[in-house]
Each structure stands twice: as C-alpha cells, then as structure tokens.
Scaffold this active site. Structure first.
Site, PDB file in Angstrom:
ATOM      1  N   SER A 190     -46.128   3.522  65.589  1.00 48.93           N
ATOM      2  CA  SER A 190     -47.361   2.742  65.614  1.00 48.93           C
ATOM      3  C   SER A 190     -47.290   1.591  64.619  1.00 48.93           C
ATOM      4  O   SER A 190     -46.650   1.697  63.567  1.00 48.93           O
ATOM      5  CB  SER A 190     -48.553   3.642  65.273  1.00 48.93           C
ATOM      6  OG  SER A 190     -49.720   2.882  65.018  1.00 48.93           O
ATOM      7  N   TYR A 203     -53.178   9.210  60.066  1.00 49.06           N
ATOM      8  CA  TYR A 203     -52.495   8.908  61.328  1.00 49.06           C
ATOM      9  C   TYR A 203     -51.246   8.078  61.067  1.00 49.06           C
ATOM     10  O   TYR A 203     -50.158   8.381  61.566  1.00 49.06           O
ATOM     11  CB  TYR A 203     -53.443   8.162  62.267  1.00 49.06           C
ATOM     12  CG  TYR A 203     -52.765   7.627  63.508  1.00 49.06           C
ATOM     13  CD1 TYR A 203     -52.369   8.483  64.521  1.00 49.06           C
ATOM     14  CD2 TYR A 203     -52.520   6.263  63.659  1.00 49.06           C
ATOM     15  CE1 TYR A 203     -51.747   8.001  65.668  1.00 49.06           C
ATOM     16  CE2 TYR A 203     -51.901   5.764  64.797  1.00 49.06           C
ATOM     17  CZ  TYR A 203     -51.512   6.643  65.794  1.00 49.06           C
ATOM     18  OH  TYR A 203     -50.883   6.151  66.920  1.00 49.06           O
TER      19      TYR A 203
END
Length: 347
Positions: free
Chosen positions: A139, A164
C-alpha cells in the site's frame, strides 16, 4: 458456489487469488480468466462492509469454466494449506487483507489476524508447495507522513502513521525474508488510492456519490487540503497481471554495501502502482459532482488520525519492468464509476 477444475490446466497458468470477492480481487480474477488462465478464488466473505456486494462481485465470475471459488479464511492455517495442496497453483496473487486506515484505530486485532497471520500462512504455503511467483498487495500508506514527492520505492518507509500501514510494511519485510531463505520469487505492489466500478463502500468515491445522490452532506477532512494519487482499477489490474507474469529476480550485481530497498540479492521486488498525477481533494469532489450532475453539500472537518496529507507515485520502476504505467484520467475514471454506481443501485 464452486465448479470443478480439471486435473491439469489445458492452457495458461493456474492462479490462486486471495480476496477474490474484493474490489481488486474480482477485477484481477476476471482479467486472468480472459487471458485463458485458471483461477481458484479464496475469500472469507467477512462483514467489514456489506457481504451482499461481495456476493454480487462473485456472481460475475461464477459459472465460468476455469473459475472455482472457496469460502476460506487465510488466517486459518489448515484451511489455506489444504487449498494449496489440492489446487497446486503455479502463481499466487494475494489481495486478501483487512483494509482501511481508520478502522484499524478501533479494531487492531483484525489487522494482526488478517494482514500478519494471514500473510504468514500464505508465505508458509508457498514455502512448502513452491510456486513460480507470489504477488501481494502492499500500500502507498507505507510512506507514512513522507512529504518528499513523488514517492519512490527507494524512499525510507520507517515511519507509518497507522497500524494498517505498519502491517503492509511488515508484509514487505516478511516477503523478503522468505525470498532470501527459500528462494520464493515475491513482488509487493504499493497501490495508490484505487477507485472504479465495484469499488469499496468505505472509500471516498462511494461515500461521496451516495451522499450527493441522496442530498446529504459529504465530510471533507482537513478542510479539503489534501492531495491523492487516484488510480483507476483497470490500470491497477493491468499492472498486477503483467507483474504476475514476470517473476521477481535478484538484482544483477546487487551491492550489499549500497543496498536498494525495492531490489535485493534475493528474488524480491517492490513497485508503486499509481496514476502519477496527485489531485487536490476539492478537485476530486468537483470532478465527481460533474459526473453525477449535482452540486455537493459539504461539511469541513479537521484531519483524521492515521491520515496523510499527500500521496504521489513515481512509477518509473514499474514501467521499466513491465512496460506499463497507469494513465486513466480522473474525469474518465469517475464517469465510469458513477455509471456503474447508478446501474448497480438503480438510481
């Protein structure tokens, strides 16, 4: 919801795609099937957002002769290994994860289970039942609060601002260890703000479109003072499929005295996948409103914890590796999304 597969694929390769009922997973499986590959899709169908949307995505794939679906939680070690042994994939595209930055503030255990334990299980399966290539979703969030733009794979990613992001950076480290120890070709893909048809209902395109069509206010964080590198899902999938077909290799002449983060002495690579054109949030909103044909009502709010001001991708390494860079203009991509959204919801 399954269909039997022949003992050996008559054409193409045999792909295992985790998170196949997800936004990117569904599109990726469809692209692989169109190329003549066989696909086993795994998904736990959890209720992070409405399961009905995931089931509707699956309906676009079910019934195709080369596709099989199994409801499997990758965090369950035995279940995942059993599918690997039965299916014997040549390639793995790992897209299953607990997504969302803000959700991680309230449910950290979900990220440890899915993003760390789940990924460890995938790596172990690839260790014991070797595959030609493991491609996995990282990501752009790994860049944290970095303000040096555009983000390059050689930039430091040691300061995540959300759990995350920390799990995605951990995935890259875990993958390198397994590439080094067991010679597993692994490639991590740092996705930048993916949007398009069948997108997630917790992301801005869906949230804003829903609110505008229903006459509700949209929440604009940091008073709109943010930049995002919005990347159309078709470009993401084209990149994923091209990368998957070209297994990671050790960097020729790799110098351990001058290490390079996205390459290694091991068969390991990391690439950005972004549109290379960061857009101000207010421009995104106005472009979306034009596609809908309705002016939005807005409420300005402060920055949320775990969010970042800017995302911006340098994709030179991706283009050099597979001859492709994302390029879909935001106006075109949002028009496609709005058309799909209206059709899906009948509005």
């Amino acid at each position: 919801m399954t269909s039997a597969l022949p003992a050996h694929p008559p054409t193409g390769q045999r792909y295992l795609v985790t998170g196949v009922a997800g936004f990117i997973g569904m599109h990726t499986a469809a692209a692989l099937l169109a190329q003549g590959h066989e696909v086993l899709g795994l998904d736990s169908l959890n209720d992070y957002y409405q399961v009905s949307l995931k089931q509707d995505r699956l309906k676009t794939l079910l019934g195709q002769a080369r596709f099989e679906f199994q409801a499997t939680d990758i965090a369950e070690t035995g279940a995942l290994l059993s599918e690997f042994k039965r299916y014997q994939p040549t390639h793995v595209i790992h897209l299953a994860a607990q997504p969302g930055v803000r959700y991680s503030l309230e449910n950290p255990d979900a990220y440890v289970r899915a993003n760390l334990q789940g990924f460890m299980n995938v790596l172990e399966a690839c260790r014991h039942l070797p595959v030609e290539h493991l491609v996995y979703a990282s990501s752009s969030s790994v860049y944290g609060g970095n303000m040096k733009t555009p983000f390059c794979e050689t930039d430091a990613v040691d300061h995540p601002v959300s759990l995350y992001a920390a799990t995605k950076k951990s995935n890259e480290l875990m993958a390198h260890a397994y590439s080094h120890l067991y010679n597993i070709p692994t490639t991590g893909l740092r996705f930048f703000t993916v949007y398009g048809p069948w997108g997630r209902p917790d992301m801005a395109p869906w949230l804003f479109t829903s609110a505008i069509l229903e006459g509700r206010e949209i929440k604009v964080f940091n008073h709109g003072q943010m930049l995002r590198d919005f990347t159309f899902v078709g470009d993401i999938v084209e990149s994923v499929v091209r990368v998957a077909a070209k297994p990671a290799q050790p960097l020729p002449g790799y110098d351990p005295m001058q290490p390079s983060a996205p390459e290694s002495h091991a068969p390991y690579r990391v690439f950005n996948i972004g549109n290379r054109q960061p857009v101000p949030l207010m421009t995104f909103i106005s472009t979306l409103a034009d596609a809908i044909g309705t002016a939005p009502k807005m409420v300005m709010l402060p920055m949320q914890p775990g969010d970042v001001l800017v995302t911006s991708a340098n994709t030179d390494r991706l283009e050099s590796w597979v001859g492709f860079q994302p390029h879909t203009p935001l106006r075109e991509g949002l028009k496609s999304f709005v058309q799909w959204y209206r059709h899906y919801h009948g509005v």
